[in-house]
Write a protein that holds these residues in place. Structure first.
Motif, PDB file in Angstrom:
ATOM      1  N   GLU A  78      41.559  18.845 -17.160  1.00 39.85           N
ATOM      2  CA  GLU A  78      40.132  19.132 -17.240  1.00 39.85           C
ATOM      3  C   GLU A  78      39.637  18.908 -18.670  1.00 39.85           C
ATOM      4  N   ASN A 101      47.419  21.522 -20.220  1.00 39.05           N
ATOM      5  CA  ASN A 101      46.242  21.269 -19.383  1.00 39.05           C
ATOM      6  C   ASN A 101      46.685  20.463 -18.157  1.00 39.05           C
ATOM      7  N   SER A 158      48.269  30.148 -26.831  1.00 31.77           N
ATOM      8  CA  SER A 158      47.416  28.959 -26.799  1.00 31.77           C
ATOM      9  C   SER A 158      47.741  27.927 -27.874  1.00 31.77           C
ATOM     10  N   LYS A 190      39.018  22.029 -20.853  1.00 33.81           N
ATOM     11  CA  LYS A 190      40.112  22.944 -21.157  1.00 33.81           C
ATOM     12  C   LYS A 190      40.957  22.432 -22.317  1.00 33.81           C
ATOM     13  N   THR A 203      48.925  27.970 -18.858  1.00 34.12           N
ATOM     14  CA  THR A 203      47.851  27.101 -18.394  1.00 34.12           C
ATOM     15  C   THR A 203      46.696  27.935 -17.879  1.00 34.12           C
ATOM     16  N   VAL A 204      45.522  27.331 -17.889  1.00 31.73           N
ATOM     17  CA  VAL A 204      44.321  27.922 -17.300  1.00 31.73           C
ATOM     18  C   VAL A 204      43.930  27.038 -16.133  1.00 31.73           C
TER      19      VAL A 204
END
Length: 242
Positions: free
Chosen positions: A135, A131, A101, A138, A175-176
């Motif tokens: 978002e 990201n 991260s 995030k 990424t999320v």
């Protein structure tokens, strides 16, 4: 949940990973399953021993600290997959093998300085969080892809600075994706991350950039089809969070 139950779940997940990888012409063995253990106590996580899982993911420094003290580092590789504040960089360096991260140059520089003070630790593998869904909730570099104008050029400049730091080994991206009912809806996010990774291989060729950390319990098959090498799976392995 005991080791036998966990092994049944893991076997099913690995089979699904293999099928998804074959759809994109890859071998399922190229994909590492990270068991996300957040909110599950060390006594539960210990049942993963002997199931073939070697990679464990945690979101928070404080929670992970207790588990790592109890379970140690052998045979585990600990991944920090949650946000990391610069003031906790020293703790992260002591505890984790990989940080997924890293989302600012400031954080990368802080990790590099901490590592420089501990030469026995050696360089740390990191991933840059992007990201791609843009978002607001995030973390990550705000970037949709290589054609993203000024944001892309700024991102490239930051990546080159991070790649030059002597105590970090940037080896990929993370990424999320948004949480949606239909996993197909997040395929563009995973595809975008893969495009960014491919572009970095061209523009910052002195680093490997092989890793793509993307996909969780509800969408990991789509992520694997789009090139994921690391999938972060919690609920599908360990069940609902405590």
């Amino acid at each position: 949940m005991n080791s036998e139950e966990l092994l049944v779940r893991l076997t099913a997940i690995r089979d699904r990973v293999t099928v998804a990888a074959e759809k994109s012409g890859r071998n399922g063995e190229e994909v590492t399953v990270i068991a996300v253990t957040k909110t599950h106590p060390a006594t539960t996580v210990a049942h993963l021993y002997g199931t073939g899982v070697t990679d464990l993911g945690e979101n928070r420094i404080q929670e992970a600290s207790t588990k790592i003290d109890e379970l140690g580092h052998d045979p585990w590789r600990w991944h920090l997959i949650g946000s990391l504040q610069s003031n906790k960089a020293a703790q992260a360096v002591r505890m984790f093998d990989v940080v997924h991260s890293v989302d600012t140059l400031k954080l990368a520089r802080r990790l590099d300085r901490v590592l420089a003070d501990d030469p026995e630790r050696g360089p740390m593998r990191i991933l840059l969080q992007v990201n791609v869904a843009d978002e607001a909730s995030k973390s990550g570099f705000d970037l949709r892809g290589p054609g993203d104008g000024e944001r892309w050029e700024r991102f490239l400049g930051v990546v080159r600075e991070i790649a030059a730091l002597p105590n970090l080994v940037p080896c990929g991206l993370m990424t999320v994706a948004p949480l949606v009912d239909d996993p197909e809806q997040v395929r563009p996010c995973f595809r975008a991350l893969a495009r960014i990774r491919d572009a970095l291989r061209e523009h910052v060729p002195d680093r490997d950039w092989r890793e793509l950390s993307m996909g969780m319990s509800n969408d990991f098959e789509i992520a694997v089809e789009e090139g994921a090498t690391l999938v972060r799976i919690g609920r599908a392995i360990l069940g609902a969070r405590s």
